[in-house]
Design a protein around this motif. Structure first.
Motif, PDB file in Angstrom:
ATOM      1  N   TYR A 142       9.054  11.387  -8.287  1.00 43.21           N
ATOM      2  CA  TYR A 142       9.953  10.752  -7.110  1.00 43.21           C
ATOM      3  C   TYR A 142       9.243   9.726  -6.395  1.00 43.21           C
ATOM      4  O   TYR A 142       8.437  10.159  -5.533  1.00 43.21           O
ATOM      5  N   PRO A 143       9.741   8.279  -6.316  1.00 44.81           N
ATOM      6  CA  PRO A 143       9.057   7.243  -5.797  1.00 44.81           C
ATOM      7  C   PRO A 143       9.325   7.510  -4.502  1.00 44.81           C
ATOM      8  O   PRO A 143      10.496   7.781  -3.934  1.00 44.81           O
ATOM      9  N   GLY A 144       8.003   7.222  -3.862  1.00 47.55           N
ATOM     10  CA  GLY A 144       8.430   7.507  -2.227  1.00 47.55           C
ATOM     11  C   GLY A 144       8.040   8.845  -1.767  1.00 47.55           C
ATOM     12  O   GLY A 144       7.847   9.010  -0.371  1.00 47.55           O
ATOM     13  N   GLY A 145       8.022   9.687  -2.431  1.00 51.80           N
ATOM     14  CA  GLY A 145       7.837  11.156  -2.028  1.00 51.80           C
ATOM     15  C   GLY A 145       6.316  11.531  -1.510  1.00 51.80           C
ATOM     16  O   GLY A 145       5.544  10.984  -2.405  1.00 51.80           O
ATOM     17  N   VAL A 155      17.801  15.510  -0.395  1.00 53.92           N
ATOM     18  CA  VAL A 155      18.891  16.066  -0.729  1.00 53.92           C
ATOM     19  C   VAL A 155      19.098  16.108  -2.298  1.00 53.92           C
ATOM     20  O   VAL A 155      19.310  16.840  -3.172  1.00 53.92           O
ATOM     21  N   ARG A 156      18.488  14.673  -2.872  1.00 57.36           N
ATOM     22  CA  ARG A 156      18.588  14.351  -4.210  1.00 57.36           C
ATOM     23  C   ARG A 156      17.848  15.438  -5.103  1.00 57.36           C
ATOM     24  O   ARG A 156      18.296  15.901  -6.317  1.00 57.36           O
ATOM     25  N   VAL A 157      16.501  15.529  -4.466  1.00 54.95           N
ATOM     26  CA  VAL A 157      15.595  16.402  -5.286  1.00 54.95           C
ATOM     27  C   VAL A 157      16.117  17.729  -5.403  1.00 54.95           C
ATOM     28  O   VAL A 157      15.976  18.342  -6.670  1.00 54.95           O
ATOM     29  N   GLY A 164       6.361  14.150  -5.847  1.00 53.77           N
ATOM     30  CA  GLY A 164       6.392  12.758  -5.390  1.00 53.77           C
ATOM     31  C   GLY A 164       5.191  11.904  -5.850  1.00 53.77           C
ATOM     32  O   GLY A 164       4.279  12.341  -6.245  1.00 53.77           O
ATOM     33  N   ASP A 165       5.772  10.578  -6.007  1.00 50.82           N
ATOM     34  CA  ASP A 165       4.551   9.744  -6.730  1.00 50.82           C
ATOM     35  C   ASP A 165       3.428   9.563  -5.314  1.00 50.82           C
ATOM     36  O   ASP A 165       2.297   8.946  -5.969  1.00 50.82           O
ATOM     37  N   ASP A 179       0.789  -1.180  -0.003  1.00 49.70           N
ATOM     38  CA  ASP A 179      -0.060  -0.131  -0.357  1.00 49.70           C
ATOM     39  C   ASP A 179       0.781   1.273  -0.050  1.00 49.70           C
ATOM     40  O   ASP A 179       2.116   1.067   0.305  1.00 49.70           O
ATOM     41  N   ALA A 180       0.296   2.299  -0.174  1.00 47.20           N
ATOM     42  CA  ALA A 180       0.824   3.720  -0.400  1.00 47.20           C
ATOM     43  C   ALA A 180       2.028   3.704   0.845  1.00 47.20           C
ATOM     44  O   ALA A 180       3.003   4.380   0.575  1.00 47.20           O
ATOM     45  N   GLU A 181       1.513   3.949   1.908  1.00 46.60           N
ATOM     46  CA  GLU A 181       2.195   3.944   3.190  1.00 46.60           C
ATOM     47  C   GLU A 181       3.631   3.109   3.323  1.00 46.60           C
ATOM     48  O   GLU A 181       4.334   3.457   3.828  1.00 46.60           O
ATOM     49  N   ASP A 182       3.330   1.914   2.771  1.00 43.52           N
ATOM     50  CA  ASP A 182       4.621   0.915   2.632  1.00 43.52           C
ATOM     51  C   ASP A 182       5.444   1.224   1.801  1.00 43.52           C
ATOM     52  O   ASP A 182       6.811   1.161   1.871  1.00 43.52           O
ATOM     53  N   ARG A 183       5.130   2.244   0.727  1.00 49.21           N
ATOM     54  CA  ARG A 183       5.848   2.592  -0.511  1.00 49.21           C
ATOM     55  C   ARG A 183       6.487   3.839  -0.110  1.00 49.21           C
ATOM     56  O   ARG A 183       7.413   4.297  -0.888  1.00 49.21           O
ATOM     57  N   MET A 184       6.326   4.500   1.070  1.00 53.49           N
ATOM     58  CA  MET A 184       6.735   5.808   1.433  1.00 53.49           C
ATOM     59  C   MET A 184       8.295   5.857   1.745  1.00 53.49           C
ATOM     60  O   MET A 184       8.682   4.686   2.335  1.00 53.49           O
TER      61      MET A 184
END
Length: 341
Positions: free
Chosen positions: A290-293, A308-310, A262-263, A2-7
């Motif tokens: 960005y995945p996880g954002g 930092v990357r973003v 973020g995605d 689910d979305a929270e696990d992908r964060m």
């Protein structure tokens, strides 16, 4: 999954700390805008004091708006050390859902933007809703842009290298200001940077239903913010594209644009849809998802690897677009932020 696990795990850890202090829905779970502002001020008071920015000149200015009631628009100017006459300038428009946020609250972000890009940054203290509904905020932002262009000698900036930069609600206002500048014949804008932009009052895309309820920005808070900003036009077909830029039919002749989101951001779809429409209109666009954002993840976890990357990629794009030679010390250019680009 689910979305929270992908964060992103570092963002998730900071989000968990945040909701443990504020409540399970964060600030957006506080229904009263007045109470939300009060809580936000309480949280700000708990943070360490704002660091002195010894590497730049900072001054507060007052800009006279050309729109009725001709109210003064406060702004803060950041000039990094070593910047020369004819430097590029970024008009910075803070976020806060149109109803909160301030120049003081984004002081560190605006200073870092000036430091990282070598640009003069002008941060605008626009009027907030619901006390000042549309068009107050966009009038203030257009006044600031006009002041920057007209005061180029006083500011010591190049009028051909002016950018607009806006996170969240600031992205809405920056885009609306760009539309106004196009339709009024100026000022000229060289670049538009939109960070998780809030563009569509209808909030009808899939991401506004799925990516919500984490304790960051929620669908309910988003709708409340639009209602506060639009007043009696909310929920109707009478909303101006200068209020909600997703409603603009014509996106031609807008400046080259950088969009990142973020995605897991509830505003993901309106950001990516707008970027694609810009491309179809012939506008050069750089888009990053960005995945996880999540929405507001950068503020929650400013030192997370993702943040930092973003920011490094965004700052690099601004330097390229505004033709800024990177004059930072070698150790700064070789920092973790730049190595992660």
């Amino acid at each position: 999954m689910d979305a929270e696990d992908r964060m992103d795990p570092q963002v998730r850890a900071r989000l968990d700390q945040y909701v443990s202090i504020v409540g399970p829905q964060g600030l957006s779970g506080i229904g009263s805008i007045t109470a939300r502002r009060r809580k936000q001020a309480e949280l700000a008071a708990l943070r360490p004091g704002t660091a002195a920015h010894h590497d730049m000149e900072i001054r507060d200015v007052s800009i006279r708006s050309t729109a009725p009631p001709h109210a003064a628009v406060p702004a803060r100017v950041y000039r990094p050390a070593g910047s020369t006459a004819g430097a590029p300038c970024i008009c910075y428009v803070h976020g806060g859902g149109m109803v909160t946020g301030s120049v003081d609250g984004d002081d560190a972000k605006a200073a870092e933007l000036a430091r990282a890009t070598g640009c003069v940054v002008v941060s605008v203290a626009y009027r907030l809703a619901p006390e000042n509904p549309y068009p107050a905020a966009v009038d203030d932002c257009f006044a600031a842009l006009s002041w920057i262009a007209e005061g180029r000698q006083e500011l010591g900036i190049d009028p051909g290298r002016i950018a607009l930069y806006g996170p969240s609600a600031g992205g809405c206002l920056a885009t609306a200001t760009a539309l106004l500048a196009r339709d009024r014949g100026g000022p000229e804008i060289a670049y538009l940077t939109l960070v998780s932009p809030m563009l569509d009052d209808r909030s009808s895309t899939p991401s506004t239903y799925v990516n919500t309820g984490f304790g960051a920005w929620s669908r309910e808070a988003n709708l409340q913010a639009w209602e506060a900003y639009l007043g009696e036009d909310f929920g109707t077909d009478h909303v101006s594209p200068y209020a909600a830029p997703a409603r603009a039919d014509d996106l031609t002749r807008l400046p080259p644009t950088y969009v990142d989101v973020g995605d897991l951001d509830l505003l993901r779809d309106e950001a990516t849809d707008f970027a694609q429409r810009l491309m179809r209109a012939g506008v050069p666009v750089e888009l990053h998802v960005y995945p996880g954002g999540i929405h507001g993840g950068e503020s929650l976890a400013p030192r997370a690897d993702l943040t930092v990357r973003v920011r490094a990629r965004r700052h690099s794009a601004l330097r390229r677009a505004l033709r800024v030679q990177d004059r930072r010390p070698l150790e700064a250019r070789n920092s973790r932020a730049d190595r992660s680009r």
